[in-house]
Every structure is written in structure tokens, then in C-alpha cells.
Design an enzyme around this catalytic site. Structure first.
Site, PDB file in Angstrom:
ATOM      1  CB  CYS A  94      -0.925   0.005   1.201  1.00 30.80           C
ATOM      2  SG  CYS A  94      -2.103  -1.340   1.158  1.00 30.80           S
TER       3      CYS A  94
HETATM    4  N1  LIG Z   1      -2.766  -5.863   1.683  1.00 32.09           N
HETATM    5  C1  LIG Z   1      -3.272  -4.855   2.359  1.00 32.09           C
HETATM    6  O1  LIG Z   1      -2.949  -4.644   3.498  1.00 32.09           O
HETATM    7  C2  LIG Z   1      -4.285  -3.917   1.716  1.00 32.09           C
HETATM    8  C3  LIG Z   1      -5.019  -3.075   2.540  1.00 32.09           C
HETATM    9  C4  LIG Z   1      -5.964  -2.244   1.990  1.00 32.09           C
HETATM   10  C5  LIG Z   1      -6.155  -2.235   0.610  1.00 32.09           C
HETATM   11  N2  LIG Z   1      -5.418  -3.051  -0.205  1.00 32.09           N
HETATM   12  C6  LIG Z   1      -5.688  -3.021  -1.623  1.00 32.09           C
HETATM   13  O2  LIG Z   1      -6.461  -4.162  -1.973  1.00 32.09           O
HETATM   14  C7  LIG Z   1      -6.102  -4.619  -3.274  1.00 32.09           C
HETATM   15  C8  LIG Z   1      -5.650  -6.078  -3.211  1.00 32.09           C
HETATM   16  O3  LIG Z   1      -4.500  -6.148  -2.386  1.00 32.09           O
HETATM   17  P1  LIG Z   1      -3.956  -7.508  -1.786  1.00 32.09           P
HETATM   18  O4  LIG Z   1      -2.925  -7.146  -0.795  1.00 32.09           O
HETATM   19  O5  LIG Z   1      -5.097  -8.384  -1.370  1.00 32.09           O
HETATM   20  O6  LIG Z   1      -3.270  -8.141  -3.091  1.00 32.09           O
HETATM   21  P2  LIG Z   1      -2.826  -9.658  -3.308  1.00 32.09           P
HETATM   22  O7  LIG Z   1      -1.806  -9.635  -4.388  1.00 32.09           O
HETATM   23  O8  LIG Z   1      -2.524 -10.295  -1.999  1.00 32.09           O
HETATM   24  O9  LIG Z   1      -4.152 -10.356  -3.846  1.00 32.09           O
HETATM   25  C9  LIG Z   1      -4.721 -10.068  -5.077  1.00 32.09           C
HETATM   26  C10 LIG Z   1      -5.194 -11.389  -5.700  1.00 32.09           C
HETATM   27  O10 LIG Z   1      -5.837 -11.093  -6.932  1.00 32.09           O
HETATM   28  C11 LIG Z   1      -5.539 -12.128  -7.858  1.00 32.09           C
HETATM   29  N3  LIG Z   1      -5.800 -11.647  -9.209  1.00 32.09           N
HETATM   30  C12 LIG Z   1      -5.041 -10.852 -10.000  1.00 32.09           C
HETATM   31  N4  LIG Z   1      -5.639 -10.619 -11.165  1.00 32.09           N
HETATM   32  C13 LIG Z   1      -6.821 -11.284 -11.114  1.00 32.09           C
HETATM   33  C14 LIG Z   1      -7.901 -11.442 -12.034  1.00 32.09           C
HETATM   34  N5  LIG Z   1      -7.920 -10.850 -13.202  1.00 32.09           N
HETATM   35  N6  LIG Z   1      -8.946 -12.229 -11.662  1.00 32.09           N
HETATM   36  C15 LIG Z   1      -8.964 -12.860 -10.471  1.00 32.09           C
HETATM   37  N7  LIG Z   1      -7.976 -12.734  -9.554  1.00 32.09           N
HETATM   38  C16 LIG Z   1      -6.928 -11.953  -9.886  1.00 32.09           C
HETATM   39  C17 LIG Z   1      -4.084 -12.447  -7.555  1.00 32.09           C
HETATM   40  O11 LIG Z   1      -3.726 -13.728  -8.024  1.00 32.09           O
HETATM   41  C18 LIG Z   1      -4.054 -12.345  -6.034  1.00 32.09           C
HETATM   42  O12 LIG Z   1      -4.309 -13.585  -5.413  1.00 32.09           O
HETATM   43  C19 LIG Z   1      -5.026  -3.667  -3.771  1.00 32.09           C
HETATM   44  O13 LIG Z   1      -5.636  -2.639  -4.487  1.00 32.09           O
HETATM   45  C20 LIG Z   1      -4.454  -3.096  -2.485  1.00 32.09           C
HETATM   46  O14 LIG Z   1      -3.895  -1.819  -2.669  1.00 32.09           O
HETATM   47  C21 LIG Z   1      -4.494  -3.910   0.344  1.00 32.09           C
END
Ligand SMILES: NC(=O)c1ccc[n+]([C@@H]2O[C@H](COP(=O)([O-])OP(=O)(O)OC[C@H]3O[C@@H](n4cnc5c(N)ncnc54)[C@H](O)[C@@H]3O)[C@@H](O)[C@H]2O)c1
Length: 417
Positions: free
Chosen positions: A258
């Protein structure tokens, strides 16, 4: 029974899917990563905040697959795909576009679609909406559309999805109402804002706020280093003010998915409006300098003891980007390992949450070996289960970048950031 689809089963999507399944919903998870799907289907979790017992307790209520077709049966679909930066540090909406196209192929009238991924204001309306409307359905009329930012803080137990207010911005009032009703199942407090753009910007404000304040205290740490003042003492003292001050900790730089990424979504978007978001850029610049500053600090600490970095055995204590989790994305520890290796150091690490760093050809050393064999123990991330007092007592030389050895006083073998 309500059916909820979750696209993207990562740090955000999996805990969200589990929350809804716990409330009795049938959750259909979709991820392009077949390994994650396979793990969930066989009851294994790869996210610290979800245990194998949590998954087992859900029984059939949570399923996972790589195909989008089952989402046609869902009442609501929540999109939690990554929103990274491209090589030239511009928003990379590739995963979102791909997910939106695939979802458009199965979208049905009456469904609610909510984007949770962090992104710049305008994404839901200008990018997601047109792709979903390729289904032939109209947003706000045939299906509902909203943005609701995820606020999860991985590893945190005092604030969970349930007691963290959930911000929602709907394309229409009816969209917001529908999303509020859904999230009311898993969140105690819903905060409705007037548009998806307001909700998108709310999340970015939260992240920019942290990034800027961390940069401020990091800059102070670089200054106090030259002035010979203890930055921790100053931060501790300032934090006694009961109003008008909020404590932020200096450290080796920001990591995670993030803070090093999201603020640049805002600065990129701002350029379209002839604005340079200078706080964002400046904070990014200062925070990116910190691994270099910390390596220089380690180099000086060795030098004062007549040791060169070249050939020195350095044990990094904690390599994940924050305490209590195993996530190494953008972790400053990785940057520092690279810099120390370039200087000729023999680098190892100890991290109870990260058994291996395959890209660097390293495995976590046992604690005992890490502290007794090394010329320098470099505390980069302070996991709660690691005994830092013991490191301060027993390691030959310690550079503490997290201020966790303060209770040990100021022994001669410990240098603090
Ligand atoms: N990790 C955190 O602490 C956090 C907190 C708040 C917001 N976010 C936001 O949430 C979002 C996701 O973050 P995250 O940490 O969960 O990411 P992550 O990489 O852990 O998970 C994302 C998942 O999406 C999958 N993916 C990618 N393309 C895809 C598609 N076309 N169809 C289906 N699945 C697909 C990936 O394989 C992965 O498993 C981001 O925008 C991030 O900025 C993250």
C-alpha cells in the site's frame, strides 16, 4: 442464502470472503492463481489473518475456482485484485481491467458490483463501469455499482473488519444503499459518502497521511543522526502532548503493497488536473532514502569497531515489511540486503514469519546462530515474538532501526537509528 462472489483471494479478498462466509453467506471465490485456489480448496491458508481452522469451520460455504462462470449466480461481486505500479511508476490497472472484462461476460441483472482495490478517483466510473457495461447491462439501472475501500491492517487484532467503519460511495443512492446493506452483515458501522470518487480519494488520503507523517519523522531521524540527538527520545517526549500531535515511528523505510504504491496513484491522477502533489512526491523520496541511510549507519557502526562491511557477517533481524506478518512485498529489508551485498557483506537473516527468500537464495537462520555468528545484528523489522533485549545483551554489535532495544539502556554494543 445470499451468494457473494469475491474476485482476487489475496490479503484483502480471502479475509473478506471468510467474513461473509462466517455470517452464513455462500461465498464463491475466484482467483487467477491456481495455487491459491488449490490451497483454499484443500483447507490451507496462505494469509496470516486466516487460519486453517477458520477455513475448516466454513465447510462448504466458501469455494474457490479460477473460472468466472459461477459468479453469474452471485447476488454481489466484490473485486479485490491488485493495483500495482508499472515499471515507470504509473498505475497499472491491468489486473482490474482483466477482472472487469471477465466479470462482464457473466454479469446478470440485479447484481451488485463493488470495487475494493485501492485506486485513483475516477477508476470506478471511468474504467470499471464502461467495461462492465460491455455486458449490455446499464450501471445504476440494471446492476448496482459502488466503491468501498478495504482498510484491513494485516496482523492486527484490535481493529478488524467488524469494528472498522466501512466507507461506501455508490454510483447512485440506490447503489450505495444496496452496498451498505450488504456490508452491514460484516461491519458494525457504515460511512456513506456521496460518490465513488469521494470513497476512492478517502482511501488515498488515509495512505498519503501515513506516508507523509512517516517521511517527516524519518527526515527528523536523519537530522538527529547528524545532531547527535536520540530521535526516539524526542518522539517519546512529543507523544506526551495530549492533543495536536500523533505519534509516528521512524524506521528503515516503508514496505507493503500500500504505502509505497498508493500515493503515486494520486500524484498520477493529479497531473491530469495540472497539479503536482508535492507532499506525496517528497514523502516518497525521503522514505526511499531510508534504506540507504540505514546501510550507511550500519557501515559507520562497523567502521567504529575497526571492521569493514566487505567480508562482515551481517544478520538481518526481521525481513518482512512489518511486525507479525510474513509479507515481504517492497520490504526495505530486501533493498538493504542488496546494498549490503554490493558492499561485500555476507548477509543472512532471521525471521520467524519468512522461512525463505528464494529470490535472494537465503533461508531464515536459527535465532541462536543469527546472533552469535554475526559481526552485526541489524534489526530491520521487530516481530513481537523475537527477544530484542536478548539480542542487545548477546550480539557483538547491534544496529536497531526500530527503537526496540531502548529498555536495554545505551549499552556500548547497541547503535540506534
Ligand atoms: N494488503 C493490504 O494490506 C491492503 C489493505 C488495503 C487495501 N489493499 C488493496 O487491496 C487490493 C488487493 O490487495 P492484496 O494485498 O489483497 O493483493 P494480493 O496480491 O494479496 O491479492 C490479489 C489477488 O488477486 C488475484 N488476481 C489478480 N488478477 C486477477 C484477475 N484478473 N482475476 C482474479 N484474480 C486476480 C491475484 O492472483 C491475487 O491472489 C489492492 O488494491 C491493495 O492496494 C491492500
Amino acid at each position: 442464502m445470499r451468494k457473494i462472489g469475491v474476485i482476487g483471494l489475496g490479503y484483502v479478498g480471502l479475509p473478506l470472503a471468510v467474513s461473509f462466509a462466517r455470517e452464513g453467506c455462500e461465498v464463491i471465490g475466484v482467483d487467477v492463481d491456481a495455487r491459491k485456489v488449490e490451497a483454499i480448496e484443500s483447507g490451507r491458508s496462505y494469509v496470516e489473518d486466516v487460519s486453517a481452522e477458520d477455513l475448516a469451520a466454513l465447510g462448504e460455504r466458501l469455494s474457490a475456482g479460477t473460472r468466472y462462470a459461477p459468479l453469474a449466480d452471485a447476488d454481489a461481486v466484490l473485486i479485490c485484485v491488485p493495483t500495482p505500479l508499472s515499471r515507470n511508476r504509473e498505475p497499472d490497472l491491468g489486473p482490474l481491467v482483466e477482472a472487469a472484462r471477465a466479470l462482464a461476460g457473466v454479469l446478470k441483472p440485479g447484481q451488485l458490483v463493488v470495487l475494493e482495490s485501492t485506486t485513483y478517483p475516477g477508476t470506478t466510473r471511468e474504467r470499471l463501469l464502461p467495461l462492465l457495461e460491455e455486458s449490455g447491462l446499464s450501471a445504476g439501472r440494471d446492476f448496482h455499482l459502488a466503491f468501498s475501500p478495504e482498510r484491513v491492517d494485516p496482523g492486527r487484532t484490535d481493529f478488524t473488519m467488524r469494528n472498522t467503519p466501512k466507507v461506501i460511495g455508490g454510483l447512485t443512492e440506490a447503489c450505495a444503499e444496496r452496498a451498505a446493506e450488504l456490508y452491514g452483515l460484516v461491519c458494525e458501522e457504515i460511512v456513506k459518502v456521496s460518490s465513488p470518487e469521494a470513497a476512492e480519494l478517502t482511501k488515498l488520503l488515509e495512505n498519503v497521511f501515513r506516508s507523509v507523517n512517516i517521511a517527516l519523522v524519518n527526515e527528523l531521524a536523519m537530522l538527529t543522526d547528524r545532531m547527535g540527538i536520540d530521535v526516539w527520545e524526542v518522539v517519546d517526549a512529543a507523544a506526551t502532548k495530549p492533543y495536536g500531535f500523533m505519534r509516528f515511528e521512524p524506521g528503515p523505510g516503508m514496505g507493503g503493497h500500500c504505502l509505497p504504491v498508493d500515493p503515486f496513484y494520486l500524484s498520477w491522477r493529479a497531473r491530469e488536473f495540472d497539479m503536482a502533489t508535492e507532499f506525496v512526491e517528497l514523502a516518497g523520496k525521503i522514505n526511499q532514502q531510508m534504506p540507504y541511510h540505514c546501510v550507511a549507519k550500519a557501515q559507520r557502526a562497523l567502521n567504529e569497531r575497526g571492521l569493514a562491511v566487505k567480508g562482515a557477517r551481517i544478520a538481518i533481524i526481521g525481513v518482512s515489511y512489518k511486525p507479525g506478518v510474513g509479507d515481504v512485498r517492497e520490504s526495505p529489508a530486501l533493498k538493504m540486503i542488496g546494498l549490503l551485498r554490493e558492499l561485500g557483506a555476507e548477509v543472512g537473516y532471521h525471521d520467524p514469519h519468512v522461512p525463505e527468500l528464494p529470490e535472494l537464495g537465503l533461508s531464515s537462520l536459527p535465532f541462536e546462530q543469527a546472533i552469535t555468528d554475526a559481526d552485526l545484528a541489524l534489526i530491520v523489522t521487530a516481530h513481537p515474538e523475537v527477544d530484542h533485549d536478548e539480542i542487545a545483551r548477546r550480539a557483538r554489535l547491534v544496529v536497531d532501526l526500530r527503537g526496540v532495544t531502548r529498555s536495554a539502556g545505551s549499552p556500548a554494543n547497541v547503535v540506534k537509528l
